[in-house]
Structure formats: C-alpha cells, structure tokens
Design a protein around this motif. Sequence first.
Motif, PDB file in Angstrom:
ATOM      1  N   MET A  22       0.918  -1.100   0.083  1.00  0.00           N
ATOM      2  CA  MET A  22      -0.136   0.031   0.016  1.00  0.00           C
ATOM      3  C   MET A  22       0.942   1.392  -0.119  1.00  0.00           C
ATOM      4  O   MET A  22       0.568   2.323  -0.606  1.00  0.00           O
ATOM      5  N   ILE A  23       1.984   1.315   0.811  1.00  0.00           N
ATOM      6  CA  ILE A  23       2.878   2.423   0.985  1.00  0.00           C
ATOM      7  C   ILE A  23       3.394   2.577  -0.463  1.00  0.00           C
ATOM      8  O   ILE A  23       3.603   3.720  -0.977  1.00  0.00           O
ATOM      9  N   VAL A  24       3.872   1.407  -1.031  1.00  0.00           N
ATOM     10  CA  VAL A  24       4.722   1.609  -2.233  1.00  0.00           C
ATOM     11  C   VAL A  24       3.908   2.104  -3.315  1.00  0.00           C
ATOM     12  O   VAL A  24       4.154   2.952  -4.224  1.00  0.00           O
ATOM     13  N   ILE A  25       2.519   1.685  -3.585  1.00  0.00           N
ATOM     14  CA  ILE A  25       1.599   2.130  -4.426  1.00  0.00           C
ATOM     15  C   ILE A  25       1.221   3.573  -4.201  1.00  0.00           C
ATOM     16  O   ILE A  25       1.297   4.282  -5.294  1.00  0.00           O
ATOM     17  N   VAL A  26       1.075   3.875  -3.287  1.00  0.00           N
ATOM     18  CA  VAL A  26       0.824   5.651  -3.013  1.00  0.00           C
ATOM     19  C   VAL A  26       2.019   6.222  -3.482  1.00  0.00           C
ATOM     20  O   VAL A  26       2.016   7.205  -4.075  1.00  0.00           O
ATOM     21  N   ALA A  27       3.232   5.812  -2.790  1.00  0.00           N
ATOM     22  CA  ALA A  27       4.392   6.616  -3.192  1.00  0.00           C
ATOM     23  C   ALA A  27       4.825   6.622  -4.850  1.00  0.00           C
ATOM     24  O   ALA A  27       5.151   7.549  -5.341  1.00  0.00           O
ATOM     25  N   TYR A  28       4.448   5.534  -5.552  1.00  0.00           N
ATOM     26  CA  TYR A  28       4.878   5.424  -7.154  1.00  0.00           C
ATOM     27  C   TYR A  28       3.477   6.327  -7.632  1.00  0.00           C
ATOM     28  O   TYR A  28       3.944   7.183  -8.368  1.00  0.00           O
ATOM     29  N   ARG A  29       2.418   6.187  -7.137  1.00  0.00           N
ATOM     30  CA  ARG A  29       1.427   7.025  -7.938  1.00  0.00           C
ATOM     31  C   ARG A  29       1.867   8.703  -7.729  1.00  0.00           C
ATOM     32  O   ARG A  29       1.357   9.213  -8.813  1.00  0.00           O
TER      33      ARG A  29
END
Length: 97
Positions: A29-36
Amino acid sequence: MEIQIALPDDVAHSLELKWGSLERRLLEMIVIVAYREGSISVGKVRELLGMSTRLEVDTFLKATGVELHYNEADLEADWQTHKQLRQEGNLSLVIRH
C-alpha cells in the motif's frame, strides 16, 4: 526504519484472513501510494517488493489499478533495447491469434 502499528487482535486476524501477511500488504500500500505520487520509481518499487523484473512490477501495478508512468524517455530506452536485441539476434517475433 521499522514502523509499528497497533491493531486490535480481532481486526488484525480478520484482515490477515482476507489479505494474508499484514506487513506485506501495508508495504504494498505504501509503495503504491508513493509510486502514484511520483515519490519512487519503478526500479524502487521492484527493489522494495523483491520483484525480479520490470514486467513483474508492471503486472502488479496494473492489477492494483495504478496507471503506469511511461514517457518519451522510456519509449526511447525501449526502442534502443529493441534495436540492440535485434542486432544481436536475440529478438524473436511471437504472433498470437
């Protein structure tokens, strides 16, 4: 850095039944938000999630509804790789019907 959160046991158990490892799910979840938001690159996504290829990362991001960042520089890099593979004879054409 290690981050700890507190969840009631019943909530944690319920989420683990649904998602599996809560640590992994939170990391994703953290990785997805950071990438977005553009804070991390595809390479960093791959590293953080322990993935071995760009294709694996792209598949993961698409499955989670994340729009892939792809610009002219990416296209040019892919084109150069394509040319190199073709010159080396390492490019095969697969046609699917």
